[in-house]
Enzyme design. Structure first.
Site, PDB file in Angstrom:
ATOM      1  N   GLU A  75      -5.666 -10.725  -0.901  1.00  0.00           N
ATOM      2  CA  GLU A  75      -7.085 -10.525   0.094  1.00  0.00           C
ATOM      3  C   GLU A  75      -8.260  -9.870  -0.304  1.00  0.00           C
ATOM      4  OE1 GLU A  75      -5.580  -6.783   2.085  1.00  0.00           O
ATOM      5  OE2 GLU A  75      -3.395  -7.663   1.742  1.00  0.00           O
ATOM      6  N   GLU A 109       1.001  -1.424  -0.101  1.00  0.00           N
ATOM      7  CA  GLU A 109      -0.048  -0.170  -0.090  1.00  0.00           C
ATOM      8  C   GLU A 109       0.760   0.980  -0.065  1.00  0.00           C
ATOM      9  OE1 GLU A 109      -2.359  -0.525   2.869  1.00  0.00           O
ATOM     10  OE2 GLU A 109      -3.574  -2.629   3.063  1.00  0.00           O
TER      11      GLU A 109
END
Ligand code: G3I
Length: 377
Positions: free
Chosen positions: A266, A161
């Protein structure tokens, strides 16, 4: 297609869902078999699953999955809580569980802005650290952890991220103190520690063009610097109406076009009302609980079970169609009860984002997903 029309998968799921936990039925369909020729399939595990405190979940994992990722225990705050102290108890347990069950173990995550203690970025007087000392700290962390699991963890989410939604680099402490080459250095350190390990960049919302372009530029830059990066993880924290199957396909193709292994890392599906408008998983975005934001505190209504099944099926049809480029699909959790989406972006709701319900039973979405794998083999 009208999502409200019951599918055959739904009828079958309804028939079998009265059996209770579907963990030991000999004739139960198996995800890892359905997708065996396409990609690995797995889940993120919390320590309860691995430590014997949630045996039904462990059984589901053993029966259904061939790859696992730690949901939390390898994050900096847990594995390296103090400057001179590493705590490998839980991560060792997870890796041993994976080995015992001949599963591919993925490491998550080495460099992130969340769940990284404040001390990492400070000197002994609480002042911001200088660039060289922070690089040295990062090197020590990555070498210690990747070195410990060399040969047993197949691939690492090296940087997690690092991008904002517009595709620019997030102003994380790593970026502010080291500068943008913190990403290249993290990959370099991981490669030094285990030259054979696969090394990934992992992020959410890459299906949106501006952010995807940022990630593509990042990969190209690392490649031009001859830094080893082997894959890109699309986290897959999806909603019922975002992203479109075409956005997912375009994204997989774009990263594969740069020679990257692509993974869905995810996966889950938020079915609850969204008070934020955020597409992704930015933990800093939160909202207060109101009753109307938590409408399905009991069973998920049939109409939504259909819609969820159809939604998962449309995505898995893309995954199967792209399986020459996709090496793994990992769900972020095992069953609904312990999903992080019960507590984000609103704390204390009842969400239904996975393939197995709160009683470990397969939902209609489970069979709908299975069908996409077996049908196209
Ligand atoms: O372990 C403590 C417990 O001792 C304490 O009593 C409790 C009080 O809140 O907190 C517990 O820690 C929580 C931890 O999960 C374990 O349950 C943290 O507060 C909570 O912030 C943490 O949330 C995790 C989140 O990342 C932040 O690290 C979620 O479980 C996890 O699913 C989520 O995963 C991230 C991926 O790593 C990266 N991509 C997005 C994804 C979803 O946010």
């Amino acid at each position: 297609m009208n999502p409200w029309i019951p599918s055959a998968a739904f009828s079958v799921a309804v028939m079998i869902s009265g059996f209770g936990p579907q963990t030991e039925k000999a004739d139960q369909p198996i995800l890892k078999d359905a997708f065996g020729t396409h990609f690995l399939i797995g889940g993120a595990l919390n320590d309860d699953v691995v430590a014997g405190k949630d045996p039904d979940a462990a059984l589901l994992v053993q029966n259904q999955f061939n790859t696992i990722t730690p949901e939390n225990v390898m994050k900096w705050a847990l594995i390296h809580p103090e400057p001179a102290r590493y705590d490998f108890d839980a991560s060792d347990r997870l890796v041993a569980f994976g080995r015992k069950n001949t599963m591919v173990v993925i490491g998550h995550t080495l460099v992130w802005h969340n769940q990284t203690p404040g001390w990492v970025f400070e000197d002994g007087n609480g002042k911001p650290l200088d660039r060289e000392t922070l690089l040295e700290r990062m090197r020590d962390h990555i070498h210690t952890i990747v070195g410990r699991y060399k040969g047993t963890v197949q691939g690492w989410d090296v940087v997690n991220e690092a991008l904002d939604e517009d595709g620019s680099l997030r102003q994380a402490p790593w970026m502010k103190i080291i500068g943008e080459d913190y990403i290249a250095r993290a990959f370099q350190f991981a490669h030094e520690a285990d030259p054979e390990a696969e090394l990934y960049y992992n992020d959410f919302s890459l299906e949106n063009e501006p952010k995807r372009n940022g990630a593509l530029a990042l990969v190209r830059k690392l490649q031009s610097q001859k830094i080893r990066i082997t894959g890109v993880g699309l986290q897959g924290h999806y909603k019922m109406d975002w992203p479109s199957p075409m956005q997912v396909q375009t994204t997989i193709e774009a990263f594969a076009g740069l020679g990257m292994k692509v993974m869905i890392t995810e996966l889950d599906m938020d079915v609850l009302p969204d008070p934020t408008g955020h597409q992704g998983a930015d933990l800093s975005i939160r909202a207060e609980r109101r009753e109307e934001l938590d409408p399905y505190t009991g069973e998920l209504p049939d109409s939504l079970q259909f819609a969820l099944a159809e939604r998962y099926a449309e995505l898995f049809r893309v995954f199967v169609g792209q399986s020459d480029k996709l090496s793994r699909v990992t769900f972020w959790g095992v069953y609904d009860k312990t999903s992080w989406l019960n507590n984000w972006p609103v704390r204390g709701r009842t969400n239904h984002p996975l393939l197995f319900d709160r009683n470990y039973r397969p939902k209609p979405a489970f069979l709908a997903v299975i069908k996409t794998g077996t049908r196209e083999k």
